[in-house]
Scaffold this motif. Structure first.
Motif, PDB file in Angstrom:
ATOM      1  N   GLY A 138     -17.378  16.676 -24.342  1.00 58.28           N
ATOM      2  CA  GLY A 138     -18.372  17.690 -24.692  1.00 58.28           C
ATOM      3  C   GLY A 138     -19.152  18.191 -23.490  1.00 58.28           C
ATOM      4  O   GLY A 138     -19.484  19.367 -23.392  1.00 58.28           O
ATOM      5  N   ARG A 139     -19.438  17.291 -22.571  1.00 57.27           N
ATOM      6  CA  ARG A 139     -20.194  17.683 -21.368  1.00 57.27           C
ATOM      7  C   ARG A 139     -19.380  18.578 -20.442  1.00 57.27           C
ATOM      8  O   ARG A 139     -19.922  19.448 -19.771  1.00 57.27           O
ATOM      9  CB  ARG A 139     -20.654  16.456 -20.604  1.00 57.27           C
ATOM     10  N   LEU A 140     -18.083  18.358 -20.370  1.00 52.71           N
ATOM     11  CA  LEU A 140     -17.235  19.145 -19.471  1.00 52.71           C
ATOM     12  C   LEU A 140     -16.777  20.464 -20.083  1.00 52.71           C
ATOM     13  O   LEU A 140     -16.501  21.420 -19.360  1.00 52.71           O
ATOM     14  CB  LEU A 140     -16.013  18.326 -19.059  1.00 52.71           C
ATOM     15  N   ARG A 141     -16.688  20.515 -21.410  1.00 55.53           N
ATOM     16  CA  ARG A 141     -16.204  21.724 -22.091  1.00 55.53           C
ATOM     17  C   ARG A 141     -17.054  22.933 -21.700  1.00 55.53           C
ATOM     18  O   ARG A 141     -18.272  22.882 -21.663  1.00 55.53           O
ATOM     19  CB  ARG A 141     -16.262  21.519 -23.606  1.00 55.53           C
ATOM     20  N   CYS A 190      -8.032  22.768 -18.084  1.00 58.89           N
ATOM     21  CA  CYS A 190      -8.278  24.158 -17.691  1.00 58.89           C
ATOM     22  C   CYS A 190      -7.343  25.073 -18.465  1.00 58.89           C
ATOM     23  O   CYS A 190      -6.138  24.855 -18.514  1.00 58.89           O
ATOM     24  CB  CYS A 190      -8.043  24.330 -16.192  1.00 58.89           C
ATOM     25  N   GLU A 191      -7.908  26.115 -19.078  1.00 55.12           N
ATOM     26  CA  GLU A 191      -7.100  27.047 -19.845  1.00 55.12           C
ATOM     27  C   GLU A 191      -6.228  27.933 -18.947  1.00 55.12           C
ATOM     28  O   GLU A 191      -5.221  28.457 -19.400  1.00 55.12           O
ATOM     29  CB  GLU A 191      -7.983  27.921 -20.734  1.00 55.12           C
ATOM     30  N   ALA A 192      -6.563  28.045 -17.674  1.00 50.83           N
ATOM     31  CA  ALA A 192      -5.790  28.895 -16.765  1.00 50.83           C
ATOM     32  C   ALA A 192      -4.689  28.122 -16.041  1.00 50.83           C
ATOM     33  O   ALA A 192      -3.525  28.504 -16.088  1.00 50.83           O
ATOM     34  CB  ALA A 192      -6.721  29.552 -15.741  1.00 50.83           C
ATOM     35  N   CYS A 193      -5.033  27.031 -15.376  1.00 49.12           N
ATOM     36  CA  CYS A 193      -4.043  26.299 -14.573  1.00 49.12           C
ATOM     37  C   CYS A 193      -3.509  25.036 -15.263  1.00 49.12           C
ATOM     38  O   CYS A 193      -2.630  24.377 -14.738  1.00 49.12           O
ATOM     39  CB  CYS A 193      -4.612  25.941 -13.202  1.00 49.12           C
ATOM     40  N   GLU A 194      -4.088  24.701 -16.433  1.00 48.64           N
ATOM     41  CA  GLU A 194      -3.665  23.557 -17.256  1.00 48.64           C
ATOM     42  C   GLU A 194      -3.889  22.202 -16.588  1.00 48.64           C
ATOM     43  O   GLU A 194      -3.283  21.202 -16.971  1.00 48.64           O
ATOM     44  CB  GLU A 194      -2.230  23.725 -17.721  1.00 48.64           C
ATOM     45  N   THR A 195      -4.741  22.134 -15.581  1.00 52.14           N
ATOM     46  CA  THR A 195      -5.068  20.871 -14.932  1.00 52.14           C
ATOM     47  C   THR A 195      -6.031  20.088 -15.805  1.00 52.14           C
ATOM     48  O   THR A 195      -7.078  20.604 -16.194  1.00 52.14           O
ATOM     49  CB  THR A 195      -5.727  21.124 -13.559  1.00 52.14           C
ATOM     50  N   PRO A 196      -5.690  18.824 -16.134  1.00 45.47           N
ATOM     51  CA  PRO A 196      -6.636  18.019 -16.911  1.00 45.47           C
ATOM     52  C   PRO A 196      -7.753  17.503 -16.007  1.00 45.47           C
ATOM     53  O   PRO A 196      -7.528  17.137 -14.868  1.00 45.47           O
ATOM     54  CB  PRO A 196      -5.770  16.856 -17.405  1.00 45.47           C
ATOM     55  N   ARG A 197      -8.988  17.510 -16.537  1.00 46.58           N
ATOM     56  CA  ARG A 197     -10.133  16.999 -15.780  1.00 46.58           C
ATOM     57  C   ARG A 197     -10.597  15.662 -16.308  1.00 46.58           C
ATOM     58  O   ARG A 197     -11.160  14.870 -15.570  1.00 46.58           O
ATOM     59  CB  ARG A 197     -11.283  17.998 -15.808  1.00 46.58           C
ATOM     60  N   ALA A 198     -10.358  15.398 -17.602  1.00 46.74           N
ATOM     61  CA  ALA A 198     -10.699  14.107 -18.211  1.00 46.74           C
ATOM     62  C   ALA A 198      -9.853  13.952 -19.456  1.00 46.74           C
ATOM     63  O   ALA A 198      -9.577  14.937 -20.135  1.00 46.74           O
ATOM     64  CB  ALA A 198     -12.172  14.049 -18.568  1.00 46.74           C
ATOM     65  N   GLY A 216     -10.374  29.384 -14.309  1.00 52.39           N
ATOM     66  CA  GLY A 216     -10.326  29.047 -15.727  1.00 52.39           C
ATOM     67  C   GLY A 216     -11.566  28.322 -16.212  1.00 52.39           C
ATOM     68  O   GLY A 216     -12.431  27.919 -15.444  1.00 52.39           O
ATOM     69  N   THR A 217     -11.611  28.156 -17.514  1.00 51.99           N
ATOM     70  CA  THR A 217     -12.676  27.427 -18.187  1.00 51.99           C
ATOM     71  C   THR A 217     -12.078  26.175 -18.806  1.00 51.99           C
ATOM     72  O   THR A 217     -10.949  26.200 -19.301  1.00 51.99           O
ATOM     73  CB  THR A 217     -13.300  28.311 -19.289  1.00 51.99           C
ATOM     74  N   LEU A 218     -12.825  25.087 -18.790  1.00 49.84           N
ATOM     75  CA  LEU A 218     -12.346  23.839 -19.363  1.00 49.84           C
ATOM     76  C   LEU A 218     -12.502  23.864 -20.882  1.00 49.84           C
ATOM     77  O   LEU A 218     -13.558  24.224 -21.404  1.00 49.84           O
ATOM     78  CB  LEU A 218     -13.117  22.656 -18.776  1.00 49.84           C
ATOM     79  N   VAL A 219     -11.431  23.498 -21.583  1.00 48.32           N
ATOM     80  CA  VAL A 219     -11.407  23.474 -23.040  1.00 48.32           C
ATOM     81  C   VAL A 219     -10.909  22.110 -23.509  1.00 48.32           C
ATOM     82  O   VAL A 219     -10.157  21.434 -22.802  1.00 48.32           O
ATOM     83  CB  VAL A 219     -10.501  24.592 -23.611  1.00 48.32           C
ATOM     84  N   VAL A 220     -11.321  21.702 -24.708  1.00 45.51           N
ATOM     85  CA  VAL A 220     -10.874  20.443 -25.286  1.00 45.51           C
ATOM     86  C   VAL A 220      -9.562  20.701 -26.025  1.00 45.51           C
ATOM     87  O   VAL A 220      -9.474  21.611 -26.848  1.00 45.51           O
ATOM     88  CB  VAL A 220     -11.923  19.861 -26.254  1.00 45.51           C
ATOM     89  N   GLU A 221      -8.545  19.927 -25.695  1.00 44.18           N
ATOM     90  CA  GLU A 221      -7.251  20.021 -26.359  1.00 44.18           C
ATOM     91  C   GLU A 221      -6.480  18.727 -26.146  1.00 44.18           C
ATOM     92  O   GLU A 221      -6.989  17.779 -25.570  1.00 44.18           O
ATOM     93  CB  GLU A 221      -6.461  21.225 -25.870  1.00 44.18           C
ATOM     94  N   THR A 222      -5.252  18.697 -26.596  1.00 46.04           N
ATOM     95  CA  THR A 222      -4.400  17.526 -26.429  1.00 46.04           C
ATOM     96  C   THR A 222      -3.617  17.648 -25.124  1.00 46.04           C
ATOM     97  O   THR A 222      -3.072  18.706 -24.829  1.00 46.04           O
ATOM     98  CB  THR A 222      -3.422  17.395 -27.609  1.00 46.04           C
TER      99      THR A 222
END
Length: 52
Positions: free
Chosen positions: A13-16, A41-49, A26-32
């Motif tokens: 929630g804090r990173l979203r 990241c919705e643009a480069c698909e790099t996971p941050r957590a 890109g913007t960070l989004v919560v997904e699987t």
């Protein structure tokens, strides 16, 4: 799904909504990600957590 994943003050929630530090576009989004709940990241698909 664990309760901490749903809370706004949890890690996901804090990173979203933050700007992606990997690409800056890109913007960070919560997904699987690899069967785990994650902030990606919705643009480069790099996971941050991710939680497993």
């Amino acid at each position: 799904m664990a309760i901490t994943e749903l809370r706004e003050d949890g890690v996901l929630g804090r990173l979203r909504g933050e700007t992606c530090p990997a690409c800056g576009d890109g913007t960070l989004v919560v997904e699987t990600y690899k069967d785990n709940r994650a902030v990606v990241c919705e643009a480069c698909e790099t996971p941050r957590a991710q939680l497993w």
